[in-house]
Design a protein around this motif. Sequence first.
Motif, short mmCIF file in Angstrom:
data_model
loop_
_atom_site.label_atom_id
_atom_site.label_comp_id
_atom_site.label_asym_id
_atom_site.label_seq_id
_atom_site.Cartn_x
_atom_site.Cartn_y
_atom_site.Cartn_z
N ALA A 198 5.59 27.68 -2.28
CA ALA A 198 5.36 29.01 -1.70
C ALA A 198 5.68 30.08 -2.71
CB ALA A 198 6.21 29.18 -0.46
N MET A 228 -0.08 8.31 4.14
CA MET A 228 -0.30 7.02 4.82
C MET A 228 0.95 6.63 5.60
SD MET A 228 -3.30 5.77 4.16
CE MET A 228 -3.02 4.05 4.49
N THR A 229 2.10 6.87 4.99
CA THR A 229 3.34 6.54 5.68
C THR A 229 3.43 7.30 6.98
OG1 THR A 229 4.30 6.38 3.49
CG2 THR A 229 5.83 6.32 5.35
N ARG A 252 3.64 33.04 8.28
CA ARG A 252 3.65 32.58 6.89
C ARG A 252 4.90 31.77 6.59
NH1 ARG A 252 1.44 37.04 2.85
NH2 ARG A 252 2.22 35.47 1.43
N LEU A 294 -4.09 17.56 -5.22
CA LEU A 294 -4.30 18.30 -3.96
C LEU A 294 -3.01 18.89 -3.40
CD1 LEU A 294 -6.80 15.95 -2.16
CD2 LEU A 294 -7.26 18.06 -3.38
N THR A 295 -1.93 18.82 -4.21
CA THR A 295 -0.65 19.34 -3.71
C THR A 295 -0.76 20.83 -3.38
OG1 THR A 295 0.31 17.93 -5.36
CG2 THR A 295 1.81 19.42 -4.21
N GLU A 296 -0.11 21.25 -2.26
CA GLU A 296 0.13 22.68 -2.02
C GLU A 296 1.08 23.15 -3.09
OE1 GLU A 296 -0.13 25.52 -0.01
OE2 GLU A 296 -2.02 24.53 0.45
N LEU A 313 -1.22 11.13 -9.03
CA LEU A 313 -2.55 11.66 -8.74
C LEU A 313 -2.42 12.65 -7.57
CD1 LEU A 313 -4.60 8.37 -8.87
CD2 LEU A 313 -4.35 10.08 -10.63
N ASN A 314 -1.78 13.79 -7.85
CA ASN A 314 -1.53 14.70 -6.72
C ASN A 314 -2.15 16.07 -7.00
OD1 ASN A 314 0.10 15.43 -8.72
ND2 ASN A 314 2.00 15.46 -7.53
N GLN A 317 0.15 8.25 -0.57
CA GLN A 317 0.99 7.21 0.07
C GLN A 317 1.91 7.83 1.11
OE1 GLN A 317 2.40 5.49 -3.56
NE2 GLN A 317 1.35 3.58 -3.08
N VAL A 343 0.84 -1.21 0.00
CA VAL A 343 0.00 0.00 0.00
C VAL A 343 0.87 1.25 0.00
CG1 VAL A 343 -1.57 1.33 1.42
CG2 VAL A 343 -2.01 -1.06 1.03
N LEU A 344 1.96 1.24 0.75
CA LEU A 344 2.76 2.45 0.89
C LEU A 344 3.74 2.65 -0.26
CD1 LEU A 344 3.52 2.50 4.69
CD2 LEU A 344 1.68 3.58 3.44
N GLY A 381 5.12 28.03 5.42
CA GLY A 381 5.84 27.59 4.23
C GLY A 381 6.61 26.31 4.48
N GLN A 437 2.80 18.77 2.36
CA GLN A 437 1.55 18.54 1.63
C GLN A 437 1.88 18.30 0.16
OE1 GLN A 437 -1.30 18.32 3.24
NE2 GLN A 437 -0.28 18.79 5.16
N THR A 438 2.33 17.02 -0.13
CA THR A 438 2.76 16.73 -1.50
C THR A 438 1.61 16.34 -2.39
OG1 THR A 438 3.11 14.49 -0.85
CG2 THR A 438 5.00 15.95 -0.74
N GLY A 439 0.48 16.00 -1.81
CA GLY A 439 -0.64 15.53 -2.62
C GLY A 439 -0.54 14.04 -2.88
N ASN A 440 0.54 13.42 -2.42
CA ASN A 440 0.70 11.98 -2.66
C ASN A 440 0.15 11.23 -1.45
OD1 ASN A 440 1.53 9.38 -2.98
ND2 ASN A 440 3.58 9.91 -3.70
N ARG A 493 4.02 23.47 4.65
CA ARG A 493 3.33 23.09 3.43
C ARG A 493 4.19 22.16 2.55
NH1 ARG A 493 3.06 28.64 0.33
NH2 ARG A 493 1.03 28.58 1.31
#
Lengths: 110, 638
Positions: free
Chosen positions: A104, B620-621, B602, A99-101, A96-97, B617, A21-22, B606, B612-615, B609
């Motif tokens: 900056a 989950m890790t 801020r 939702l990434t930030e 499938l990202n 997995q 899964v990971l 930074g 927050q990769t959007g990945n 953030r």
Amino acid sequence: MHAAYPAVVAALLFSIGVYGVLARRNAILVLMSVELMLNAVNLNLVAFDVLWRDRLHGGQVLTLFTIVIAAAEIGLGLAIVLLVFRNRASVEVDRLNALTEEPAGKGDGA
Amino acid sequence: MIVLASFVILLPFLAAFAGLLLGPRTSRLLGARPGPVPDEGPDALRGLRRNGPALIACVPLLAATMLALVVAVTVWRDPGARTGSLTYVPTGTLRIDIGLQVDGLAALVGLMVCCVALAVQVYSVAYMAKDPRYSSYTAFISMFTAAMLLVVFAGDLLLLYVGWEVMGICSYFLIGHHWEDRANSRAAVKAFLVTRVGDVGFLLGILVLGAGAGTFTVDGVLAAVPEMPHGTVVAATLLLLAGVAGKSAQFPLHTWLPDAMAGPTPISALIHAATMVAAGIYVVARLYPVFLDSAPALTLLGVMAVVSMLGSALAALAQDDLKRVLAYSTISQLGYMAAGLAVGAESAAIFHLVAHGAFKALLFLAAGCVIFVTGSNLLRRYGGLRRAMPVTFWSMTIGYAALIGLPPVSGFFSKDSIIEGARHAAAESGLVGDHPEVAHLPGAMAWVVYIGLLVTVGVTAAYVVRAWLMTFFGEARSSFEAREAPALMAVPVAVLAVPAALLGFFGLGADELRPHFASAALALLWAAAGAAVVYLTWNRDPARDPADRLGVVRPVFARAFYVDELYAVLIVRPVRSLARLVVAADRHGIDAAVEGTAAWSRRAGGLLRRSQTGNAQTYMTGVLAGVVLIAVGVVVLL
């Protein structure tokens, strides 16, 4: 038979599932890894049901439940994967990202 | 009696509120046509009938004047102080008495205040007719009058202080009435701040007196003076003198008054004649027994008086602006009163206060007429107004004669009684008035006061004659349509000329106010000398300003000995640089720290953030790592 055999096998299976899964990138293989974990749990349930000679066979009943739920989950999961593939022509999980930030300075920072 | 006095105070006070809230609405109710109020011809009175703010201002004040007259007559028929307490405010320690005290002094000054205020209000109807904010202006005058009356009738020092402070804020509003012009609002701020400096001392003085006497009521304080430690009395009187110097515009806090000319002329008349500047002298007279017990305060008062009267008389000699001439002459005349108080001629000082209230109000209002007609404040633009403005000319001549102190007008009697008091003190080597029991002035001080008074009489005559000649005689020096001022303005001026001319004879009833031939003759000699010098100078060339002959010293006089500049260097500039420092510290220190929190948040965000990769997995890790950590923690710790 010693209870360690099924337990160790279940632990190995579960660990392989977690790793899958990971670490896997293909969404279908991620789903398969989830199945591995579920089945590791099933193995445990049945093994201990037999070990403790449960009169109500709670472990086996629960295993049946798990199997049903796993089937439903795979149905749903595969449907989602197919939709993703139709939309993006790829099922690579790490791509499938959406939702990434953003880095900056690019975004509005809010 | 006390009820009447309280109504005298309350009527203008309520008029102020009514005027502020309902002034313009009343005009509409009375059916006034929108637009300016006519100030000439038969329409003027009809316009007045429908002029809401003017009615709200004048009618209650007229009633208050009547009541003040009743009070004054009653006290005159049956002398003696009447005190009454309406209620008191418990403060935990010394209570504050909301009470009034009516005696001869209060009744006289109160009547004078009401009369001058009434004349100013009626005059303002015409003078300010075209002013869009006439309504608020006139309401503030009512408030100002009420505050002064509260000072006059207050039976409690803290109540007196309330009136004192309300006057301060009203003077700010009125001097800055035309705030569209930056200079006017700055003058208002200056007047407010300079008097405020003195008020700090004044309040402390009141507190010292109250704490020393164990009460704040005026008679209680006066009764307790003999038992008070000498140090307390001296400290309190010196502190009170700070406030007196501020309000009564005595050196070194006199600088606000010439600048206060930025306000409309009628308000100058009110401030200079009856209210604000009179308050300081009045308070000293009110607490006079306390001051008699404190020789240092009397000496200081004498020094202040001499410096103020002589310096400002010389300054008046060189001013270009008619109103500023009158302003400096006010400082000078208040110096007379302060001198009178310093040498123990307190009744003479109050006599002069009342006479000065009449003739200075007259002079200011007449000056307003001149300014109204010529459209300028500058003496060098006037000339030859004698024939075109007979009412103004004669009234102003009476006022000027009173200012010099020529017999038989009021100023002669009142000024002469002060000079006689000073002569008496000097001759008796510092005996203060007829109070042998009190501390003496230093003998030299009494002589300084006496000589200062005489010299000032000469200088006064000089500047008065200069202003008089340049305004009314010779040829017109600029183009204007010479005519008499509107009736609503000329009538109060003419009416004020009557007390300015006749008030002096009321002094004949009292021993200490009767003129003494020798000192009167001496003062008149001085006055004649001053007037003659100016007249001869002027006669040589009527088109020129006699003050030009001063040569090098003229700018020094015109800038009033550079006191303003000195304050600018010594006080204003350091304070301003300190203020700039504070602003800088606030901006770069405190504000930067506060606003920095945003930047730092801020920046920290930074860092966060990045995770927050959007990945999914990775997340989950993280979850798994957390679970493992918790599990390990549970196993190890439990």
